[in-house]
Write an enzyme that holds these catalytic residues in place. Structure first.
Site, PDB file in Angstrom:
ATOM      1  N   MET A  11       2.941   3.077  -3.438  1.00  0.00           N
ATOM      2  CA  MET A  11       2.239   3.237  -4.713  1.00  0.00           C
ATOM      3  C   MET A  11       1.559   1.937  -5.151  1.00  0.00           C
ATOM      4  SD  MET A  11       3.720   4.760  -8.289  1.00  0.00           S
ATOM      5  CE  MET A  11       5.107   3.614  -8.344  1.00  0.00           C
ATOM      6  N   LEU A  12       2.312   0.862  -5.223  1.00  0.00           N
ATOM      7  CA  LEU A  12       1.736  -0.399  -5.655  1.00  0.00           C
ATOM      8  C   LEU A  12       0.792  -0.960  -4.598  1.00  0.00           C
ATOM      9  CD1 LEU A  12       1.504  -2.695  -7.670  1.00  0.00           C
ATOM     10  CD2 LEU A  12       3.560  -3.716  -6.636  1.00  0.00           C
ATOM     11  N   ASP A  36       5.763  -4.020  10.595  1.00  0.00           N
ATOM     12  CA  ASP A  36       7.191  -3.888  10.331  1.00  0.00           C
ATOM     13  C   ASP A  36       7.707  -5.248   9.897  1.00  0.00           C
ATOM     14  OD1 ASP A  36       9.920  -3.579  10.319  1.00  0.00           O
ATOM     15  OD2 ASP A  36      10.108  -3.042  12.438  1.00  0.00           O
ATOM     16  N   ALA A  60       9.157  -2.476   0.651  1.00  0.00           N
ATOM     17  CA  ALA A  60      10.523  -2.574   0.121  1.00  0.00           C
ATOM     18  C   ALA A  60      11.306  -1.313   0.412  1.00  0.00           C
ATOM     19  CB  ALA A  60      10.493  -2.818  -1.390  1.00  0.00           C
ATOM     20  N   TYR A  61      12.608  -1.462   0.432  1.00  0.00           N
ATOM     21  CA  TYR A  61      13.555  -0.339   0.433  1.00  0.00           C
ATOM     22  C   TYR A  61      13.851  -0.063  -1.032  1.00  0.00           C
ATOM     23  CZ  TYR A  61      17.852   2.276   1.652  1.00  0.00           C
ATOM     24  OH  TYR A  61      18.832   3.237   1.808  1.00  0.00           O
ATOM     25  N   THR A  62      13.380   1.064  -1.551  1.00  0.00           N
ATOM     26  CA  THR A  62      13.467   1.326  -2.988  1.00  0.00           C
ATOM     27  C   THR A  62      14.393   2.489  -3.349  1.00  0.00           C
ATOM     28  OG1 THR A  62      11.491   2.723  -2.862  1.00  0.00           O
ATOM     29  CG2 THR A  62      11.157   0.393  -3.415  1.00  0.00           C
ATOM     30  N   TYR A 126      20.979  -2.381  -4.239  1.00  0.00           N
ATOM     31  CA  TYR A 126      19.533  -2.581  -4.307  1.00  0.00           C
ATOM     32  C   TYR A 126      19.201  -3.918  -4.973  1.00  0.00           C
ATOM     33  CZ  TYR A 126      14.727  -1.960  -5.955  1.00  0.00           C
ATOM     34  OH  TYR A 126      13.398  -2.132  -6.238  1.00  0.00           O
ATOM     35  N   LYS A 130      17.341  -7.187  -3.213  1.00  0.00           N
ATOM     36  CA  LYS A 130      16.072  -7.693  -3.739  1.00  0.00           C
ATOM     37  C   LYS A 130      16.213  -9.158  -4.165  1.00  0.00           C
ATOM     38  CE  LYS A 130      12.667  -5.871  -4.355  1.00  0.00           C
ATOM     39  NZ  LYS A 130      11.459  -5.826  -3.484  1.00  0.00           N
TER      40      LYS A 130
END
Length: 291
Positions: A11-12, A36, A60-62, A126, A130
């Site tokens: 999205m971003l 990757d 990112a892993y969101t 999470y 981060k």
């Protein structure tokens, strides 16, 4: 100036690429199939081939709840990936803007937004992963990197709360929405524009290095946000009924309060992002079109 956008399929990432195109900037959009970030070889090849002046990491892993049982994978993407990007950027003389999250804080504040230098204390897998990515970027690329924390993102590309409310308004008579979590709804297009503002300052202005908070101004609960979506759709906001977090128990605890302060932007000659309400008003037609 040449930009490379990692995570351009999200999205971003989509919005960053679109914003750079509007400004006439040269941008290389790489989604996870093309880059990757967890592979040192993939990262090195991408930077060696494209030779960007600026890298924006939107990868990112969101999946906040999944990270509770998959922290190793989340750490690989959110922690090791940014480190590899920063190391490669350092080798190739590139600058890096890395996107992070409000989840690095404990979420227990009640009325004062978290300043950029507030002590971090993540309560979820999470958030921990981060935070590891933030630290890696700032350690590996001192003086040529910026971390932009954001929260409550919505936009036209991908699933998000606002798009879900648009869809449910036409399908449900009433909705129960959490009213005891407070934060800052943020339009991804607004954040993308600010990243495009900040990037060129890196390397030119020493104050552009470090942590910034990229959220729309003001505060709301999820219930407030849902009601504002209904109002803008011409629907009765009272159809959205307030409830508590206890009604929606999830594996990862959500911050009760995660509003972020915006003290750093004026230091580099930029204003904080506008209030979330006019941003939502402008965004909604775009989201309705894509829903």
């Amino acid at each position: 100036m040449k930009w490379l956008v990692a995570g351009a399929g999200g999205m971003l990432g989509h919005d960053v690429v679109d914003e750079l195109a509007r400004r006439g900037e040269e941008a290389v959009p790489l989604d996870r199939t093309a880059l990757d970030i967890t592979s040192a070889d993939s990262v090195e090849q991408a930077l060696a081939h494209h030779r960007p002046d600026l890298v924006v990491n939107c990868a990112a892993y969101t999946a906040v709840d999944d990270a509770e049982t998959d922290e190793e994978r989340a750490l690989l993407i959110n922690g090791e990936g940014p480190r590899l990007l920063a190391r490669a950027a350092a080798r190739h003389g590139a600058r890096l803007v890395h996107v992070s999250t409000d989840y690095v804080f404990d979420g227990e504040a009640r009325s004062t937004p978290y300043p950029e230098d507030h002590p971090t204390a993540p309560r979820t897998a999470y958030g921990r992963t981060k935070l590891a990515g933030e630290r890696a970027v700032l350690e590996e690329l001192p003086g040529a990197s910026a971390v932009v924390r954001t929260a409550w993102l919505y936009g036209t590309h991908g699933k998000n709360f606002v798009r879900t409310m648009i869809e449910l308004e036409s399908r449900r008579d009433t909705l129960d929405v959490v009213d005891d979590q407070r934060g800052q709804p943020t339009w991804s297009a607004d954040l993308a524009a600010r990243i495009a503002d900040l990037g060129p300052l890196l390397g030119r202005d020493d104050r552009a290095h470090g942590v910034f908070h990229g959220t729309n101004s003001g505060e709301a609960t999820w219930c407030d946000l849902a009601r504002e979506v209904f109002r803008l759709l011409g629907a009765d906001p009272e159809r959205v009924r307030p409830t508590t977090s206890e009604a929606f128990v999830r594996p990862a605890p959500r911050p009760a309060y995660s509003a972020l302060a915006h003290d750093r932007w004026p230091e580099v000659g930029l204003q904080p992002l506008r209030d979330w309400r006019p941003a939502l008003h402008e965004a909604l037609p775009h989201l309705r079109k894509e829903s």
